[in-house]
Design a protein around this motif. Structure first.
Motif, mmCIF file in Angstrom:
data_model
loop_
_atom_site.group_PDB
_atom_site.id
_atom_site.type_symbol
_atom_site.label_atom_id
_atom_site.label_comp_id
_atom_site.label_asym_id
_atom_site.label_seq_id
_atom_site.Cartn_x
_atom_site.Cartn_y
_atom_site.Cartn_z
ATOM 1 N N ARG A 96 0.816 -1.222 0.000
ATOM 2 C CA ARG A 96 0.000 0.000 0.000
ATOM 3 C C ARG A 96 0.845 1.265 0.000
ATOM 4 N NH1 ARG A 96 -5.502 -0.960 3.523
ATOM 5 N NH2 ARG A 96 -6.118 -2.915 2.526
ATOM 6 N N LYS A 97 2.010 1.188 0.610
ATOM 7 C CA LYS A 97 2.970 2.285 0.550
ATOM 8 C C LYS A 97 4.287 1.711 0.064
ATOM 9 C CE LYS A 97 5.365 5.801 3.322
ATOM 10 N NZ LYS A 97 5.565 6.396 4.674
ATOM 11 N N SER A 98 4.675 2.061 -1.167
ATOM 12 C CA SER A 98 5.882 1.506 -1.773
ATOM 13 C C SER A 98 6.823 2.637 -2.144
ATOM 14 C CB SER A 98 5.538 0.692 -3.025
ATOM 15 O OG SER A 98 4.620 -0.336 -2.744
ATOM 16 N N MET A 99 7.952 2.711 -1.484
ATOM 17 C CA MET A 99 8.951 3.726 -1.819
ATOM 18 C C MET A 99 9.718 3.272 -3.052
ATOM 19 S SD MET A 99 10.418 5.146 1.830
ATOM 20 C CE MET A 99 11.279 6.463 0.940
ATOM 21 N N ILE A 100 9.530 3.991 -4.162
ATOM 22 C CA ILE A 100 10.249 3.666 -5.387
ATOM 23 C C ILE A 100 11.698 4.125 -5.253
ATOM 24 C CG2 ILE A 100 10.243 3.864 -7.882
ATOM 25 C CD1 ILE A 100 7.750 2.547 -6.728
ATOM 26 N N ASP A 101 11.872 5.326 -4.727
ATOM 27 C CA ASP A 101 13.190 5.824 -4.317
ATOM 28 C C ASP A 101 12.953 6.842 -3.202
ATOM 29 O OD1 ASP A 101 12.352 8.150 -5.553
ATOM 30 O OD2 ASP A 101 14.042 8.309 -6.943
ATOM 31 N N ARG A 102 13.970 7.592 -2.828
ATOM 32 C CA ARG A 102 13.841 8.489 -1.673
ATOM 33 C C ARG A 102 12.924 9.674 -1.943
ATOM 34 N NH1 ARG A 102 17.460 12.854 -2.137
ATOM 35 N NH2 ARG A 102 18.791 12.711 -3.982
ATOM 36 N N GLN A 103 12.579 9.923 -3.212
ATOM 37 C CA GLN A 103 11.726 11.063 -3.562
ATOM 38 C C GLN A 103 10.321 10.661 -3.994
ATOM 39 O OE1 GLN A 103 14.254 12.396 -6.689
ATOM 40 N NE2 GLN A 103 15.540 13.687 -5.364
ATOM 41 N N VAL A 104 10.157 9.437 -4.457
ATOM 42 C CA VAL A 104 8.900 9.009 -5.082
ATOM 43 C C VAL A 104 8.324 7.809 -4.331
ATOM 44 C CG1 VAL A 104 7.801 8.212 -7.213
ATOM 45 C CG2 VAL A 104 9.734 9.812 -7.323
ATOM 46 N N THR A 105 7.040 7.912 -3.963
ATOM 47 C CA THR A 105 6.354 6.841 -3.237
ATOM 48 C C THR A 105 5.016 6.555 -3.899
ATOM 49 O OG1 THR A 105 7.378 7.604 -1.172
ATOM 50 C CG2 THR A 105 5.531 6.068 -0.977
ATOM 51 N N LEU A 106 4.717 5.278 -4.032
ATOM 52 C CA LEU A 106 3.446 4.835 -4.606
ATOM 53 C C LEU A 106 2.489 4.485 -3.471
ATOM 54 C CD1 LEU A 106 2.007 3.985 -7.327
ATOM 55 C CD2 LEU A 106 2.805 1.664 -6.815
ATOM 56 N N PHE A 107 1.245 4.989 -3.567
ATOM 57 C CA PHE A 107 0.225 4.715 -2.557
ATOM 58 C C PHE A 107 -1.018 4.127 -3.222
ATOM 59 C CE2 PHE A 107 2.660 8.201 -0.623
ATOM 60 C CZ PHE A 107 2.817 7.764 0.684
ATOM 61 N N HIS A 108 -1.668 3.185 -2.526
ATOM 62 C CA HIS A 108 -2.979 2.684 -2.950
ATOM 63 C C HIS A 108 -3.640 2.061 -1.731
ATOM 64 C CE1 HIS A 108 -2.024 -1.665 -2.862
ATOM 65 N NE2 HIS A 108 -0.801 -1.283 -3.230
ATOM 66 N N ASP A 109 -4.928 1.700 -1.867
ATOM 67 C CA ASP A 109 -5.643 1.097 -0.738
ATOM 68 C C ASP A 109 -6.284 -0.236 -1.109
ATOM 69 O OD1 ASP A 109 -7.567 2.085 -2.422
ATOM 70 O OD2 ASP A 109 -8.787 3.015 -0.850
ATOM 71 N N CYS A 110 -5.663 -0.947 -2.062
ATOM 72 C CA CYS A 110 -6.192 -2.258 -2.461
ATOM 73 C C CYS A 110 -5.857 -3.301 -1.400
ATOM 74 C CB CYS A 110 -5.599 -2.689 -3.796
ATOM 75 S SG CYS A 110 -6.139 -1.699 -5.193
ATOM 76 N N GLY A 111 -6.831 -4.141 -1.071
ATOM 77 C CA GLY A 111 -6.562 -5.229 -0.146
ATOM 78 C C GLY A 111 -5.641 -6.265 -0.751
ATOM 79 N N HIS A 112 -5.819 -6.539 -2.035
ATOM 80 C CA HIS A 112 -4.953 -7.476 -2.767
ATOM 81 C C HIS A 112 -4.323 -6.727 -3.927
ATOM 82 C CE1 HIS A 112 -3.397 -11.154 -4.503
ATOM 83 N NE2 HIS A 112 -4.045 -10.905 -5.626
ATOM 84 N N SER A 113 -3.008 -6.547 -3.869
ATOM 85 C CA SER A 113 -2.322 -5.712 -4.843
ATOM 86 C C SER A 113 -1.989 -6.489 -6.114
ATOM 87 C CB SER A 113 -1.030 -5.144 -4.253
ATOM 88 O OG SER A 113 -0.287 -4.460 -5.244
ATOM 89 N N GLU A 114 -2.478 -5.964 -7.231
ATOM 90 C CA GLU A 114 -2.053 -6.439 -8.548
ATOM 91 C C GLU A 114 -1.498 -5.243 -9.317
ATOM 92 O OE1 GLU A 114 -4.652 -9.014 -10.722
ATOM 93 O OE2 GLU A 114 -5.525 -9.861 -8.903
#
Length: 253
Positions: A96-114
């Motif tokens: 749900r919170k994925s740091m791509i690098d120190r400046q960019v972060t991916l957020f979502h609220d899926c229970g099962h991530s695809e």
């Protein structure tokens, strides 16, 4: 003389391997096994030099900060993700919170991530950024998917309400999608937000965030970040080919 000798040796070695490939169907197994081991050892070094050469010789050059800027620009920036290679080029089944690098972060609220994210090398002649970020979304049962980009500290230095903050992006997608950009400015205990929808009808997208109407405490601006929000991204591949920021003064009226 050295170049002539190198060319002669290269032709001899190339001829030897061409002949071995042509005769491999009828070669004795002992000889074929020996040639296979030699070829594998040689391929290791060849693959490495091809990989490095492709990266260094491809355009645009790694580290490029070149992009068009309005007259009066006093600060500009392309995030590292679009400038140079990441240590980890991608993430699959992104949390749900994925740091791509120190400046960019991916957020979502899926229970099962695809959802997956991967950095790719740009090679189109029209590309100005060395790298791009591809988001692949399959099943999506959440309510939001966003990419948060934190601007460096110098973006806030001497920032005033007389500035326009410009965001330029280059976005491709397999299917039509709505994308929103939200600029966030933290000043002291308060934060201000400006939301704009991106017009994806053109290849390059530029939007200006006007700070004039925000109740900013210019002396206490501490942090600036932008959220790219993707609406209904299910079964889509979205490629952010470039993303740049700059600030410039409003034209005199």
């Amino acid at each position: 003389m050295g170049r002539i000798l190198d060319l002669y040796i290269h032709r001899k070695v190339l001829g030897r391997w061409r002949k071995a490939a042509q005769q491999s169907s009828d070669a004795p197994q002992s000889l074929l096994r020996h040639q296979r081991d030699q070829a594998r050892s040689l391929r290791t070094h060849l693959d490495r030099i091809i990989h490095i050469a492709d990266g260094r010789l491809a355009r645009p050059q790694i580290g490029s900060e070149r992009f068009p800027k309005p007259i009066g620009t006093d600060w500009s920036w392309r995030p590292d993700l679009w400038r140079g290679p990441l240590a980890r080029p991608g993430v699959a089944s992104a949390p749900r919170k994925s740091m791509i690098d120190r400046q960019v972060t991916l957020f979502h609220d899926c229970g099962h991530s695809e959802i997956s994210a991967r950095q790719n090398r740009n090679r189109h002649e029209s590309d100005l950024a060395p790298f791009s970020l591809a988001l692949e979304v399959f099943s999506f049962e959440g309510s939001f998917l966003s990419l948060s980009v934190e601007l460096p500290a110098d973006a806030a230095q001497d920032l005033t309400r007389q500035h326009l903050m410009r965001v330029d992006s280059l976005i491709d997608s397999e299917k039509a999608i709505e994308v929103f950009a939200r600029l966030n400015i933290q000043h002291g205990p308060n934060s201000e937000q400006v939301l704009r929808q991106l017009d994806l009808s053109g290849r390059s997208i530029a939007i200006d965030f006007d700070l004039a109407h925000l109740p900013l405490n210019e002396r206490r601006i501490e942090k600036i970040w932008m959220d790219l929000i993707f609406k209904n991204p299910r079964m889509n591949r979205i490629v952010l080919r470039d993303l740049t920021f700059c600030r410039h003064h409003r034209a005199d009226l």
